[in-house]
Design a protein around this motif. Sequence first.
Motif, PDB file in Angstrom:
ATOM      1  N   MET A   1       0.964  -0.863  -0.444  1.00 27.95           N
ATOM      2  CA  MET A   1      -0.119   0.263   0.189  1.00 27.95           C
ATOM      3  C   MET A   1       0.533   1.056   0.408  1.00 27.95           C
ATOM      4  SD  MET A   1      -2.752   0.397   2.742  1.00 27.95           S
ATOM      5  CE  MET A   1      -4.172  -1.138   2.513  1.00 27.95           C
ATOM      6  N   HIS A   2       0.465   2.362  -0.644  1.00 30.51           N
ATOM      7  CA  HIS A   2       1.282   3.507  -0.766  1.00 30.51           C
ATOM      8  C   HIS A   2       1.443   4.316   0.731  1.00 30.51           C
ATOM      9  CE1 HIS A   2       2.154   7.614  -2.296  1.00 30.51           C
ATOM     10  NE2 HIS A   2       2.850   6.677  -3.006  1.00 30.51           N
ATOM     11  N   LEU A   3       2.290   5.404   0.912  1.00 30.75           N
ATOM     12  CA  LEU A   3       2.284   5.020   2.152  1.00 30.75           C
ATOM     13  C   LEU A   3       1.205   6.334   2.605  1.00 30.75           C
ATOM     14  CD1 LEU A   3       4.266   5.627   5.131  1.00 30.75           C
ATOM     15  CD2 LEU A   3       5.609   8.094   3.615  1.00 30.75           C
ATOM     16  N   GLN A   4       0.786   7.373   1.465  1.00 27.40           N
ATOM     17  CA  GLN A   4      -0.224   8.126   1.866  1.00 27.40           C
ATOM     18  C   GLN A   4      -1.493   7.547   1.366  1.00 27.40           C
ATOM     19  OE1 GLN A   4       0.022  11.204   1.770  1.00 27.40           O
ATOM     20  NE2 GLN A   4       2.024  11.844   0.440  1.00 27.40           N
ATOM     21  N   ARG A   5      -1.678   6.459   0.957  1.00 27.15           N
ATOM     22  CA  ARG A   5      -3.143   5.656   1.327  1.00 27.15           C
ATOM     23  C   ARG A   5      -2.877   5.475   3.045  1.00 27.15           C
ATOM     24  NH1 ARG A   5      -6.826   2.039  -2.059  1.00 27.15           N
ATOM     25  NH2 ARG A   5      -7.820   0.830  -0.647  1.00 27.15           N
ATOM     26  N   HIS A   6      -1.940   4.926   3.325  1.00 31.14           N
ATOM     27  CA  HIS A   6      -1.652   3.943   4.681  1.00 31.14           C
ATOM     28  C   HIS A   6      -2.038   5.119   5.329  1.00 31.14           C
ATOM     29  CE1 HIS A   6      -0.406   0.556   5.996  1.00 31.14           C
ATOM     30  NE2 HIS A   6       0.534   0.206   4.959  1.00 31.14           N
ATOM     31  N   LYS A   7      -1.203   6.297   5.708  1.00 35.13           N
ATOM     32  CA  LYS A   7      -1.900   7.545   6.092  1.00 35.13           C
ATOM     33  C   LYS A   7      -3.729   7.844   6.340  1.00 35.13           C
ATOM     34  CE  LYS A   7       2.447   9.848   5.473  1.00 35.13           C
ATOM     35  NZ  LYS A   7       2.942  11.479   4.431  1.00 35.13           N
ATOM     36  N   LEU A   8      -3.886   7.705   4.890  1.00 38.71           N
ATOM     37  CA  LEU A   8      -5.338   8.059   5.155  1.00 38.71           C
ATOM     38  C   LEU A   8      -6.123   6.839   5.574  1.00 38.71           C
ATOM     39  CD1 LEU A   8      -7.534   9.754   3.307  1.00 38.71           C
ATOM     40  CD2 LEU A   8      -7.204   8.196   1.489  1.00 38.71           C
ATOM     41  N   MET A   9      -5.823   5.590   4.996  1.00 32.92           N
ATOM     42  CA  MET A   9      -6.882   4.694   6.032  1.00 32.92           C
ATOM     43  C   MET A   9      -5.967   5.208   8.172  1.00 32.92           C
ATOM     44  SD  MET A   9      -7.718   2.528   3.840  1.00 32.92           S
ATOM     45  CE  MET A   9      -7.425   0.968   4.045  1.00 32.92           C
ATOM     46  N   ALA A  10      -4.776   5.276   8.156  1.00 36.13           N
ATOM     47  CA  ALA A  10      -5.287   5.291   9.526  1.00 36.13           C
ATOM     48  C   ALA A  10      -5.732   6.784  10.071  1.00 36.13           C
ATOM     49  CB  ALA A  10      -3.674   5.887   9.743  1.00 36.13           C
ATOM     50  N   LEU A  11      -5.798   8.091   9.453  1.00 30.49           N
ATOM     51  CA  LEU A  11      -6.793   8.973   9.669  1.00 30.49           C
ATOM     52  C   LEU A  11      -8.326   8.657   9.576  1.00 30.49           C
ATOM     53  CD1 LEU A  11      -7.563  11.912  10.021  1.00 30.49           C
ATOM     54  CD2 LEU A  11      -7.377  11.879   7.859  1.00 30.49           C
ATOM     55  N   THR A  12      -8.320   7.849   8.829  1.00 28.41           N
ATOM     56  CA  THR A  12     -10.300   7.884   8.678  1.00 28.41           C
ATOM     57  C   THR A  12     -10.571   6.037   9.586  1.00 28.41           C
ATOM     58  OG1 THR A  12     -10.006   6.831   6.577  1.00 28.41           O
ATOM     59  CG2 THR A  12     -10.460   8.562   6.763  1.00 28.41           C
ATOM     60  N   GLU A  13      -9.956   5.779  10.386  1.00 24.35           N
ATOM     61  CA  GLU A  13     -10.682   5.037  10.689  1.00 24.35           C
ATOM     62  C   GLU A  13     -11.768   4.698  11.585  1.00 24.35           C
ATOM     63  OE1 GLU A  13      -6.682   2.259  11.106  1.00 24.35           O
ATOM     64  OE2 GLU A  13      -7.031   2.469  13.471  1.00 24.35           O
ATOM     65  N   TYR A  14     -12.216   4.463  12.413  1.00 25.21           N
ATOM     66  CA  TYR A  14     -13.854   4.220  12.610  1.00 25.21           C
ATOM     67  C   TYR A  14     -13.120   4.480  14.522  1.00 25.21           C
ATOM     68  CZ  TYR A  14     -17.508   2.524  15.693  1.00 25.21           C
ATOM     69  OH  TYR A  14     -19.273   2.512  16.548  1.00 25.21           O
ATOM     70  N   LEU A  15     -14.007   5.719  14.770  1.00 25.44           N
ATOM     71  CA  LEU A  15     -13.644   6.051  16.393  1.00 25.44           C
ATOM     72  C   LEU A  15     -15.647   5.777  17.183  1.00 25.44           C
ATOM     73  CD1 LEU A  15     -12.167   9.238  16.677  1.00 25.44           C
ATOM     74  CD2 LEU A  15     -11.294   7.257  17.527  1.00 25.44           C
ATOM     75  N   ALA A  16     -15.542   4.987  17.662  1.00 25.41           N
ATOM     76  CA  ALA A  16     -16.380   4.493  18.696  1.00 25.41           C
ATOM     77  C   ALA A  16     -16.754   5.993  19.579  1.00 25.41           C
ATOM     78  CB  ALA A  16     -16.298   3.390  19.601  1.00 25.41           C
ATOM     79  N   PRO A  17     -17.678   5.621  19.939  1.00 21.10           N
ATOM     80  CA  PRO A  17     -18.900   7.314  20.340  1.00 21.10           C
ATOM     81  C   PRO A  17     -18.407   6.962  22.081  1.00 21.10           C
ATOM     82  CG  PRO A  17     -20.683   5.733  19.845  1.00 21.10           C
ATOM     83  CD  PRO A  17     -19.467   4.986  18.985  1.00 21.10           C
ATOM     84  N   ARG A  18     -17.729   7.903  22.415  1.00 22.06           N
ATOM     85  CA  ARG A  18     -17.885   7.529  24.238  1.00 22.06           C
ATOM     86  C   ARG A  18     -18.974   8.438  25.011  1.00 22.06           C
ATOM     87  NH1 ARG A  18     -11.959   8.196  26.158  1.00 22.06           N
ATOM     88  NH2 ARG A  18     -12.782   7.372  27.621  1.00 22.06           N
ATOM     89  N   PRO A  19     -20.138   7.978  25.675  1.00 19.59           N
ATOM     90  CA  PRO A  19     -21.000   8.998  26.191  1.00 19.59           C
ATOM     91  C   PRO A  19     -20.470  10.507  27.820  1.00 19.59           C
ATOM     92  CG  PRO A  19     -21.543   7.019  26.779  1.00 19.59           C
ATOM     93  CD  PRO A  19     -20.383   7.009  25.707  1.00 19.59           C
ATOM     94  N   ALA A  20     -21.158  10.552  27.941  1.00 14.60           N
ATOM     95  CA  ALA A  20     -20.032  11.794  28.719  1.00 14.60           C
ATOM     96  C   ALA A  20     -20.661  10.501  30.481  1.00 14.60           C
ATOM     97  CB  ALA A  20     -20.772  12.671  29.691  1.00 14.60           C
ATOM     98  N   VAL A  21     -22.370   9.602  30.574  1.00 11.64           N
ATOM     99  CA  VAL A  21     -21.248   8.837  31.994  1.00 11.64           C
ATOM    100  C   VAL A  21     -21.226   7.312  31.221  1.00 11.64           C
ATOM    101  CG1 VAL A  21     -23.363   7.509  33.701  1.00 11.64           C
ATOM    102  CG2 VAL A  21     -23.798  10.308  32.998  1.00 11.64           C
ATOM    103  N   PRO A  22     -20.348   6.258  30.983  1.00 11.06           N
ATOM    104  CA  PRO A  22     -20.441   5.608  30.806  1.00 11.06           C
ATOM    105  C   PRO A  22     -21.950   4.710  30.776  1.00 11.06           C
ATOM    106  CG  PRO A  22     -18.747   5.805  32.081  1.00 11.06           C
ATOM    107  CD  PRO A  22     -19.064   7.065  32.069  1.00 11.06           C
TER     108      PRO A  22
END
Lengths: 223, 246
Positions: free
Chosen positions: A1-22
């Motif tokens: 994978m090209h380095l730029q693509r690597h970076k893009l994949m790392a940037l656009t990963e899934y971030l799970a929601p974290r509510p204020a009260v777990p």
Amino acid sequence: MHLQRHKLMALTEYLAPRPAVPERCLRPAAGPQEEENGYARLLRRQVEEVFRDSRMIAVCQYNSMPGDDMVLMRHYLRKHNIEVKFFLNEIVRPVLSQSRYKNLLPLFVGRNILLVSPETKAKEMLRVLKGVPQVNLLGACIDDTILSRQGVENFAKLPPLEASQGQTVGALALLPSQTCSLLQHGAAHLTALLDRHIRQLRDGAGEGGTPAGPEPAQSPGAP
Amino acid sequence: MGWWRLARPAVAGGGAGGAAPRAALRSWAMPPDYSGVTFPERTKLKFMEKVPAVPKVQREPRRLRDIRGPSRDATELTQGQYGILALGGGYLHWGHFEMIRLTIGRCMDPKTMFAVWRVPAPHKAVTRKSLGHRMGGGKGPIDHYVTAVKSGRLVVEVGGRCEFEEVKPFLTQVARKLPFPAIPVSRDSLQQMRREEEERRLNNQNPWTFERVVTANMLGMRKYLSPRDLELKGRYWGKYFLKHRV
């Protein structure tokens, strides 16, 4: 994978929601309620019928007994028109708590049986239960009156209803039966005295000849 | 009806008092309803030929794009209730077909269950040059035939008067042996999977998504990406399906 693509994949990963009260700090929701069991409904209806139709309901503690002893006990109770009923506590408790028998709730804990009857034959029931050591009477509800074990024993010692009714009627009828004799008491007393007087005079005249004619029979006259 | 006839220890009922273990009312679950299930004529898997009836004369190019990306065919369960879902792309040759046919045929009960193929017989010719030769000398002769499977496609479907728990063991056994990652699915589990994917896509907290970067060509990213990445949206890389990506 090209380095730029690597970076893009790392940037656009899934971030799970974290509510204020777990979520683990919140109480879990009550969950889906189990749907009404038709069988439970039937049993509850039977309990309600039993409580409505029977005059005497006795709650007894039930320890395990040999089967034939159980059959014998049921037979003897059947002769006096007393039925032995088994109900699950988890069915009886909600039914009682919503009816007027709330004070019977503490009895329905642990293993128990119900002895129900449309008549109130406490003496025979106690006699049968005395012969069965594994079944102990806890309490009873007779004619909408909650009785403890002592109360049931006292109730059994009472004379039967017909005898006490007869006694009451006799006691009430005693006074009116005396009214007639009370009213005629004075006249009867006078009649008795006069009769005795006549007898005395007759005896006296019989002894000393018959100086005078018979006493003019003076009737006491109309009083 | 009395409590002493019930099995102990039973499931705890309502909040009645008493020490555990307690007897409670047994609740009877209704047996599953298989009225809508129609059995095909032959319940066992059909035998798949190694070579198509008309073998190909013209050798065809490799065309690896038949492995790449999501599948368009056979993505839903039609005849059966359970199936094997491919989570990656790959080629199935006759050995795989025989393995599937024999394993499922051995583990299922032909009277109460049936199985159908959802992939065609091998039709794509794959050439091989003989071993130990230098490059050149033309394209090699046809060695064997394969079927291409893309990710998201069902390989076999199983149905009948059976539950998922009965079918799952041998379907996982088969799925492990396939050349691409695969899992056994039922109708419910498939729906659940799709629902979870959708939820993840919606509750993603990252403001930067692959799709957004590619469609807007931010920072000239399309120079380093393929034109097909517009559709694939970063979830597919070659034959692999990247499940963890949103």
